[in-house]
Each structure stands twice: as structure tokens, then as C-alpha cells.
Design a protein around this motif. Structure first.
Motif, PDB file in Angstrom:
ATOM      1  N   ASP A 278       1.276  -1.714   0.178  1.00 57.36           N
ATOM      2  CA  ASP A 278      -0.037  -0.214  -0.156  1.00 57.36           C
ATOM      3  C   ASP A 278       0.770   1.290   0.151  1.00 57.36           C
ATOM      4  OD1 ASP A 278      -1.693   2.110   0.259  1.00 57.36           O
ATOM      5  OD2 ASP A 278      -2.483   1.479   2.520  1.00 57.36           O
ATOM      6  N   PRO A 279       0.951   1.817  -1.375  1.00 56.60           N
ATOM      7  CA  PRO A 279       1.998   3.429  -1.084  1.00 56.60           C
ATOM      8  C   PRO A 279       1.236   4.331  -0.159  1.00 56.60           C
ATOM      9  CG  PRO A 279       0.332   2.946  -3.126  1.00 56.60           C
ATOM     10  CD  PRO A 279       0.321   1.494  -2.472  1.00 56.60           C
ATOM     11  N   LYS A 280      -0.089   4.504   0.842  1.00 59.76           N
ATOM     12  CA  LYS A 280      -0.360   5.019   1.516  1.00 59.76           C
ATOM     13  C   LYS A 280       0.324   5.030   2.644  1.00 59.76           C
ATOM     14  CE  LYS A 280      -4.770   6.646  -0.860  1.00 59.76           C
ATOM     15  NZ  LYS A 280      -6.520   6.626  -0.841  1.00 59.76           N
ATOM     16  N   LEU A 281       0.783   3.516   3.456  1.00 59.50           N
ATOM     17  CA  LEU A 281       1.157   3.116   4.198  1.00 59.50           C
ATOM     18  C   LEU A 281       2.516   3.708   4.506  1.00 59.50           C
ATOM     19  CD1 LEU A 281       1.015   1.874   6.701  1.00 59.50           C
ATOM     20  CD2 LEU A 281       0.953  -0.415   5.941  1.00 59.50           C
ATOM     21  N   VAL A 282       2.858   3.460   3.123  1.00 62.99           N
ATOM     22  CA  VAL A 282       4.195   3.694   2.821  1.00 62.99           C
ATOM     23  C   VAL A 282       5.034   4.996   2.769  1.00 62.99           C
ATOM     24  CG1 VAL A 282       6.507   3.393   1.476  1.00 62.99           C
ATOM     25  CG2 VAL A 282       4.871   1.454   1.204  1.00 62.99           C
ATOM     26  N   ALA A 283       3.893   6.177   2.327  1.00 61.57           N
ATOM     27  CA  ALA A 283       3.766   7.739   2.489  1.00 61.57           C
ATOM     28  C   ALA A 283       3.511   7.434   4.112  1.00 61.57           C
ATOM     29  CB  ALA A 283       2.837   8.075   1.673  1.00 61.57           C
ATOM     30  N   SER A 284       2.831   7.421   4.877  1.00 64.42           N
ATOM     31  CA  SER A 284       2.513   7.020   6.615  1.00 64.42           C
ATOM     32  C   SER A 284       3.918   6.865   6.925  1.00 64.42           C
ATOM     33  CB  SER A 284       1.086   6.346   6.766  1.00 64.42           C
ATOM     34  OG  SER A 284       0.805   6.452   7.879  1.00 64.42           O
ATOM     35  N   ALA A 285       4.307   5.810   6.221  1.00 60.74           N
ATOM     36  CA  ALA A 285       5.687   5.582   6.984  1.00 60.74           C
ATOM     37  C   ALA A 285       6.568   6.911   7.161  1.00 60.74           C
ATOM     38  CB  ALA A 285       5.964   3.842   7.021  1.00 60.74           C
ATOM     39  N   VAL A 286       6.954   7.491   6.165  1.00 57.69           N
ATOM     40  CA  VAL A 286       8.050   8.502   5.997  1.00 57.69           C
ATOM     41  C   VAL A 286       7.785   9.421   6.494  1.00 57.69           C
ATOM     42  CG1 VAL A 286       8.563   9.637   4.254  1.00 57.69           C
ATOM     43  CG2 VAL A 286       8.754   7.360   3.188  1.00 57.69           C
ATOM     44  N   GLU A 287       6.450  10.031   6.749  1.00 56.09           N
ATOM     45  CA  GLU A 287       5.986  10.818   7.433  1.00 56.09           C
ATOM     46  C   GLU A 287       6.870  10.289   9.007  1.00 56.09           C
ATOM     47  OE1 GLU A 287       5.495  13.936   6.199  1.00 56.09           O
ATOM     48  OE2 GLU A 287       5.801  12.970   3.919  1.00 56.09           O
ATOM     49  N   GLU A 288       6.330   9.499   9.715  1.00 57.13           N
ATOM     50  CA  GLU A 288       6.128   9.372  11.547  1.00 57.13           C
ATOM     51  C   GLU A 288       7.805   8.717  11.262  1.00 57.13           C
ATOM     52  OE1 GLU A 288       5.201   7.423  15.328  1.00 57.13           O
ATOM     53  OE2 GLU A 288       4.727   9.323  13.543  1.00 57.13           O
ATOM     54  N   LEU A 289       8.667   8.470  10.815  1.00 50.80           N
ATOM     55  CA  LEU A 289       9.378   8.163  10.946  1.00 50.80           C
ATOM     56  C   LEU A 289      10.201   9.824  10.835  1.00 50.80           C
ATOM     57  CD1 LEU A 289      10.315   5.214   8.755  1.00 50.80           C
ATOM     58  CD2 LEU A 289      11.052   5.444  11.410  1.00 50.80           C
ATOM     59  N   LEU A 290      10.298  10.246  10.203  1.00 52.24           N
ATOM     60  CA  LEU A 290      10.000  12.160  10.197  1.00 52.24           C
ATOM     61  C   LEU A 290      10.092  12.857  11.548  1.00 52.24           C
ATOM     62  CD1 LEU A 290       9.655  13.139   6.001  1.00 52.24           C
ATOM     63  CD2 LEU A 290      11.829  12.916   6.907  1.00 52.24           C
ATOM     64  N   ARG A 291       8.926  12.588  11.843  1.00 54.50           N
ATOM     65  CA  ARG A 291       8.583  12.600  13.333  1.00 54.50           C
ATOM     66  C   ARG A 291       9.076  12.549  14.318  1.00 54.50           C
ATOM     67  NH1 ARG A 291       5.596  11.633  17.339  1.00 54.50           N
ATOM     68  NH2 ARG A 291       5.506   9.890  16.937  1.00 54.50           N
ATOM     69  N   TYR A 292       9.170  11.091  14.251  1.00 53.03           N
ATOM     70  CA  TYR A 292      10.208  10.112  15.334  1.00 53.03           C
ATOM     71  C   TYR A 292      11.615  10.200  15.659  1.00 53.03           C
ATOM     72  CZ  TYR A 292      10.978   6.139  18.412  1.00 53.03           C
ATOM     73  OH  TYR A 292      11.143   5.831  19.227  1.00 53.03           O
ATOM     74  N   LEU A 293      12.391  11.206  14.127  1.00 53.67           N
ATOM     75  CA  LEU A 293      13.549  10.579  14.406  1.00 53.67           C
ATOM     76  C   LEU A 293      14.264  11.725  14.562  1.00 53.67           C
ATOM     77  CD1 LEU A 293      14.319   8.071  12.130  1.00 53.67           C
ATOM     78  CD2 LEU A 293      14.521   7.836  14.700  1.00 53.67           C
ATOM     79  N   ASN A 294      13.810  13.027  13.558  1.00 54.65           N
ATOM     80  CA  ASN A 294      13.619  14.741  13.240  1.00 54.65           C
ATOM     81  C   ASN A 294      15.235  14.769  13.322  1.00 54.65           C
ATOM     82  OD1 ASN A 294      12.189  17.252  13.361  1.00 54.65           O
ATOM     83  ND2 ASN A 294      13.794  17.297  14.149  1.00 54.65           N
ATOM     84  N   ILE A 295      16.042  13.822  12.033  1.00 55.24           N
ATOM     85  CA  ILE A 295      17.401  14.619  12.552  1.00 55.24           C
ATOM     86  C   ILE A 295      17.672  15.798  12.593  1.00 55.24           C
ATOM     87  CG2 ILE A 295      17.616  12.039  10.740  1.00 55.24           C
ATOM     88  CD1 ILE A 295      18.348  14.005   8.487  1.00 55.24           C
ATOM     89  N   VAL A 296      17.278  17.324  12.257  1.00 56.49           N
ATOM     90  CA  VAL A 296      17.602  18.443  13.321  1.00 56.49           C
ATOM     91  C   VAL A 296      17.636  18.409  14.355  1.00 56.49           C
ATOM     92  CG1 VAL A 296      17.189  20.939  11.879  1.00 56.49           C
ATOM     93  CG2 VAL A 296      17.464  19.308  10.347  1.00 56.49           C
ATOM     94  N   HIS A 297      18.692  18.029  14.992  1.00 60.33           N
ATOM     95  CA  HIS A 297      18.360  17.989  16.290  1.00 60.33           C
ATOM     96  C   HIS A 297      18.923  19.019  16.534  1.00 60.33           C
ATOM     97  CE1 HIS A 297      22.385  16.177  17.240  1.00 60.33           C
ATOM     98  NE2 HIS A 297      22.084  16.830  16.529  1.00 60.33           N
TER      99      HIS A 297
END
Length: 411
Positions: A278-297
Motif C-alpha cells: 500500500d503506497p499510502k502506508l509507505v508514505a505514512s511511514a515516511v512521515e512518522e519516521l521523520l517526526r519520530y527521529l527528526n534528524i535536525v536536532h
């Protein structure tokens, strides 16, 4: 009621140093001191390397408001701007970069490089990015195990993509990657960082000369047209090239490696991603990992141009602001149960790419690269696992961009 800013003599004695340290054994979570400050108030004083005491903005709503406020400046040359590090005498400290300028000049320069990063233009790159990802995975599968995922995959993917987009020879990747690492290393000596910036600037200037003589179908050649028209100087064009080259590979490379590590440490979430079509789940996963990890720290840096009243506090003109987006993305008012990695969460409103006129220009490209990587790597290597303990992984605590220096994996 709005309070006034205390004078230096009235500042509390327990102002924490910034950046703050993460807790041992919790490499994906923001520093506990920062989270504690968020619970206390939307703004808190912090102390930087030079003894200055800007405001750290801790909460999501206040960060979005200030990042969108025209009374807040991104201009690094303004008095009170909270510098990340010491600057070598005579160096520009990155001041030639349009991301460190205010409108209207920021908008004028940004528009010159917007078109290649438009969503439709980026979407057309998907087959080329998919081939890059598949070829690199083929190489990993054919080679010895264990392998460093950073060196073999995470760094080459965005480097190959940005080189193709800009018109930079990938054969020079060792040179620009090594110098980029120095530029974004927080504790690098000012002279060392300035030297790396000069080396990159000279390199891009040389490429500009080649493109002026023989234009091609790439972004740098497009900038040379601006130089010929008198809209940009050659030095300004080269500086824009440096910015795009560094930002185009370092940030995404760190998200690929750190995101993979986070998923390996959360096998239930990894299984969701590995098993879906499901491309929607993949896109959702990207957004959640960006939120969760936030590499600009280390926070986005700004300075107030005027007095600003917000959240019951008055920020005085000339006071620095550190907008800690890593903790904004863990604000429970914006993201319920924020410390849980949940790939099904709707996290699209995160501030990992910033907010307002300065939000990341390359975010459509970064999203696409991550979608292709996260939807391919774990399917093609379903047995992917760490080849070392989590405690042995070298994290980039000393970097402006967070990630890992190495990620040994096997299958």
C-alpha cells in the motif's frame, strides 16, 4: 499577562546548556532536559557555546507561529542571531546561503531553484531512483557480510540522485562527502570548517565555469543562465550549489540509516512496512519516521526583529530563538502518545522540514527517496538485522544533523 525579559543579572542560575545530551540507551528520543523544559513552559532560556542565552521554543504551536512570523529573522548576520558554532575570522559562516536570508532576497534566490523540486518534476524521478536503490541492493547481496549500510547504501542513494539533478560528477563523491562531514560537525574547529566550505565553494565555482562554457540539462546549468542574465553572481550561484549539494545528500542519508535502525529496534513496525504493498502506508511511514527521529536536532535558529508577545512571554527585539523541532514533534498536544513509533499515525503536520517560508526546499525529493528506500530495502532483504549491539552503534551526537556514522548489518 505578558511578562518582561529578565536582565542578565536576573537570569536564573540553572539555565541549561544547549545542545543537550540524550539519555544513555535512548538514541531515538530527544534529550530528557529538553522534554522537561517543554512540560514546564513554551519558552525557556538556554545557554549556548558563546555564553549567550537565547530562548528555546519548546512547543509545537509556538514554533509554528514564530516560524511563520515576519518579525522573526533567519539572517545570520543580524545582531543576536544564535550561532550554532564559532566562526573563523573573515569567513562567511554560510551567510551566502539563501536559507540564512530574509525575504525579499530569500524568496528571489529560492525561486531560482524551485522548479526542479516541484512535486510533479520530482515524481518523474521515481523510476531512476528505484533503479539506483535496486542496483545498490544488488551490490550488497552480491558482496560480503556483514556490511556497513551507511557506506554501501544510505549515503550513495541520495548522493547519486543529487549529483544527477545538479550535474555534479558522482566520481567526486569522496571529496564532497568528506568536506560536507566537516561542515556539519558541530565541534569541528572554525578554521577547519571554513576550509571545507572554501574547498566546496571553489569546487562548485569550477563546475560553474564548465557549465558556462558548455551548458547541460541540469540544475547548475540553469543557474549559469541566471549568471549570464546578471540575476546572480557566479559566487552566489556556486554558494547555492554548495547548499543544495550538502543538503541533498547528508540529510536523506542520515534518515535512511537512522530510520532503518529505528525499524530494526521496532520489529512490529518493520513488519508492517515490509509486508505492505500500500503506497499510502509507505508514505505514512515516511512521515512518522521523520517526526519520530527528526534528524535536525540542534534547533532552527532565528532572531527577533521586534518585540513579540507569545504564550504570555515577551521576546525582545534582538533576542535569539532556538526552535527545537525535535521536541515539537514530540509535543503531546500535537501528537498523542508522541514517544510511540506508529507507522499508521497521520504525522503529516510534523515540523521536521521546518515551517513557513524557509521550510525545506527539497522535501518532495527527500520524501520520494525515502518512500522508494523504505518500500524496497526490507522486502528485498527480509532477514536484514543488526550485526552489532545497539550500544556499539556510533551515533552522531556531535553533528548538526543527527544519525549514525556506521550501521553494520547482515541477513
Amino acid at each position: 499577562m505578558t511578562s518582561t525579559v529578565p536582565t542578565a543579572g536576573e537570569l536564573p542560575a540553572d539555565i541549561p546548556d544547549f545542545p543537550m545530551s540524550r539519555a544513555a540507551g535512548c538514541p531515538f528520543d530527544p534529550p530528557p532536559t529538553a522534554i522537561a523544559k517543554q512540560k514546564e513552559a513554551p519558552l525557556a532560556k538556554v545557554r549556548l557555546w558563546d555564553g549567550s542565552t537565547p530562548w528555546m521554543v519548546t512547543r509545537y504551536a509556538e514554533q509554528r507561529a514564530l516560524l511563520a512570523d515576519p518579525r522573526v529573522s533567519a539572517d545570520i548576520t543580524r545582531p543576536g542571531y544564535p550561532l550554532q558554532t564559532a566562526v573563523a575570522p573573515g569567513s562567511q559562516s554560510g551567510s551566502g546561503s539563501f536559507i540564512l536570508m530574509d525575504d525579499p532576497k530569500h524568496a528571489t534566490m529560492r525561486r531560482m531553484v524551485t522548479a526542479p523540486f516541484a512535486i510533479k518534476r520530482v515524481a518523474a524521478l521515481r523510476p531512476a531512483i528505484q533503479k539506483i536503490v535496486d542496483d545498490l541492493i544488488d551490490g550488497m547481496l552480491a558482496g560480503p557480510k556483514p556490511v556497513d549500510l551507511v557506506d554501501a547504501f544510505a549515503l550513495p542513494v541520495p548522493s547519486l540522485v543529487i549529483c544527477e539533478l545538479l550535474g555534479v560528477p558522482y566520481s567526486d563523491h569522496d571529496f564532497f562527502q568528506d568536506n560536507s562531514k566537516v561542515v556539519i560537525k558541530r565541534d569541528a574547529a572554525p578554521e577547519e570548517r571554513a576550509g571545507a566550505m572554501r574547498a566546496l565553494g571553489d569546487y562548485l565555482d569550477g563546475l560553474m565555469g564548465e557549465k558556462l562554457a558548455a551548458p547541460a540539462d541540469d540544475l547548475l546549468s540553469g543557474l549559469t543562465e541566471r549568471v549570464k542574465a546578471g540575476e546572480l553572481t557566479r559566487q552566489e550561484a556556486a554558494q547555492m550549489g554548495v547548499l543544495l549539494l550538502i543538503a541533498g545528500h547528508e540529510t536523506t542519508a542520515n534518515m535512511i540509516a537512522l530510520g532503518t535502525l529505528a525499524l530494526l529496534e521496532h520489529p512490529d513496525q518493520l513488519a508492517l512496512l515490509r509486508d505492505t504493498d500500500d503506497p499510502k502506508l509507505v508514505a505514512s511511514a515516511v512521515e512518522e519516521l521523520l517526526r519520530y527521529l527528526n534528524i535536525v536536532h540542534n534547533g532552527r535558529r532565528r532572531v527577533a526583529l521586534e518585540d513579540i508577545d507569545i504564550a504570555g512571554q515577551r521576546i525582545r527585539a534582538g533576542e535569539g530563538l532556538v526552535l527545537a523541532t525535535d521536541i515539537a514533534n514530540r509535543d503531546p498536544e500535537a501528537f498523542p502518545d508522541p514517544d510511540r513509533l506508529d507507522l499508521r499515525r497521520d504525522a503529516r503536520h510534523h515540523v521536521a522540514f521546518g515551517f513557513g517560508v524557509h521550510q525545506c526546499l527539497g522535501q518532495p525529493l527527500a520524501r520520494l527517496e525515502l518512500q522508494v528506500v523504505y518500500s524496497t530495502l526490507y522486502k528485498r532483504i527480509p532477514g536484514l538485522r543488526l550485526a552489532a549491539g545497539l550500544e556499539q552503534i556510533p551515533f552522531k551526537h556531535d553533528g548538526v544533523v543527527y544519525g549514525v556514522y556506521e550501521l553494520p548489518v547482515t541477513w
